[in-house]
Design an enzyme around this catalytic site. Sequence first.
Site, PDB file in Angstrom:
ATOM      1  N   SER A   1       0.833  -1.209   0.000  1.00 39.44           N
ATOM      2  CA  SER A   1       0.000   0.000   0.000  1.00 39.44           C
ATOM      3  C   SER A   1       0.864   1.254   0.000  1.00 39.44           C
ATOM      4  O   SER A   1       0.382   2.348  -0.277  1.00 39.44           O
ATOM      5  CB  SER A   1      -0.926   0.008   1.221  1.00 39.44           C
ATOM      6  OG  SER A   1      -0.193  -0.205   2.401  1.00 39.44           O
TER       7      SER A   1
ATOM      8  N   GLU B   1      -0.633 -12.049  -1.945  1.00 38.67           N
ATOM      9  CA  GLU B   1      -2.039 -11.937  -2.320  1.00 38.67           C
ATOM     10  C   GLU B   1      -2.427 -13.154  -3.159  1.00 38.67           C
ATOM     11  O   GLU B   1      -1.628 -13.648  -3.950  1.00 38.67           O
ATOM     12  CB  GLU B   1      -2.271 -10.640  -3.113  1.00 38.67           C
ATOM     13  CG  GLU B   1      -2.196  -9.417  -2.226  1.00 38.67           C
ATOM     14  CD  GLU B   1      -2.580  -8.127  -2.938  1.00 38.67           C
ATOM     15  OE1 GLU B   1      -3.210  -8.165  -4.006  1.00 38.67           O
ATOM     16  OE2 GLU B   1      -2.233  -7.056  -2.401  1.00 38.67           O
TER      17      GLU B   1
ATOM     18  N   GLU C   1      -9.679  -9.367   3.130  1.00 35.42           N
ATOM     19  CA  GLU C   1      -9.897  -7.943   2.802  1.00 35.42           C
ATOM     20  C   GLU C   1     -11.278  -7.755   2.171  1.00 35.42           C
ATOM     21  O   GLU C   1     -11.574  -8.297   1.102  1.00 35.42           O
ATOM     22  CB  GLU C   1      -8.795  -7.418   1.876  1.00 35.42           C
ATOM     23  CG  GLU C   1      -8.989  -5.936   1.535  1.00 35.42           C
ATOM     24  CD  GLU C   1      -7.739  -5.231   1.050  1.00 35.42           C
ATOM     25  OE1 GLU C   1      -6.653  -5.828   1.061  1.00 35.42           O
ATOM     26  OE2 GLU C   1      -7.870  -4.050   0.661  1.00 35.42           O
TER      27      GLU C   1
HETATM   28  O1  KIV Z   1      -0.540  -3.377   1.497  1.00 30.96           O
HETATM   29  C1  KIV Z   1      -1.192  -3.328   2.545  1.00 30.96           C
HETATM   30  O2  KIV Z   1      -1.104  -2.377   3.335  1.00 30.96           O
HETATM   31  C2  KIV Z   1      -2.084  -4.450   2.826  1.00 30.96           C
HETATM   32  C3  KIV Z   1      -3.032  -4.318   3.973  1.00 30.96           C
HETATM   33  C4  KIV Z   1      -4.032  -3.299   3.701  1.00 30.96           C
HETATM   34  C5  KIV Z   1      -3.624  -5.614   4.355  1.00 30.96           C
HETATM   35  O3  KIV Z   1      -2.051  -5.416   2.152  1.00 30.96           O
END
Ligand code: KIV
Length: 260
Positions: free
Chosen positions: A43, A112, A176
Amino acid sequence: MSKKIKKILLKKKRSKIVSLTAYSKNFAKILDRHCDIILVGDSMANVLYGMKNTHKITLNTIIQHSISVRKGINKSLLVVDMPKGSYRNPLQAKKNAKLIFEKTNCDAVKIESNNKNFKIIREITRAKIPVMGHIGFTPQFKKKFKVEGKNKREFKNLIKEAMLIEKAGAFSIVLECVTPNTAKIITNLLKIPTIGIGSSSYCDGQILVTDDILGLSGFYPKFVKKYVNLNTIIEKAVKKYSKEVKNKLFPKNKNFLYGK
Ligand code: KIV
């Protein structure tokens, strides 16, 4: 299995698992006192680098941020996200997971799911690297945001996917934006803990993006709670600094390093 991983597994059904993201040492240091898991999430692509999605963040960038985060952590479990393209097949996944592990001294990697990654998870766990799975809305593979598990087919597929991820050797799984009922059933079915984001309190733990809860990112969907508005606090401090510099009120004599 490491003591830290065992501790997380033992929490299932006993106490909730607290998790947040961190991209740098100073944040990690504060989070470490209150979290069980700290995730260096991809993220960071959106939150730190202003990219439109997470697809272009590189392995090297994630590794550099994880090295910084590691320096702030004493007790929490450090999990590092494997970026898109770094686990296309089992061999490449194992090679890159090992690289992340060696360079960052993390405790686990997160992958993922695209409903096909079970062999990849198996290969990494065989190399003694713990893996956290991630199902539901998986931004690396899904273009459009939507809550998952609303219809019977999706619901069944998510349950199957979660069970296969557990079977492949993952020690925990992020859910998620799945429906509360999907989260409830998966959490009850699996032996490994579920960590929810936008997936109700039925999960064994929760994770959110730290910049979101601090009011820094400007991203506040319904599942995010903004605990403070740091933007306003930072703005106030910077404004005061700017004013003091312009009015020659800073630095004062006491701030001089030498003389006077
Ligand atoms: O990349 C991220 O921060 C995540 C979380 C939101 C689970 O995968």
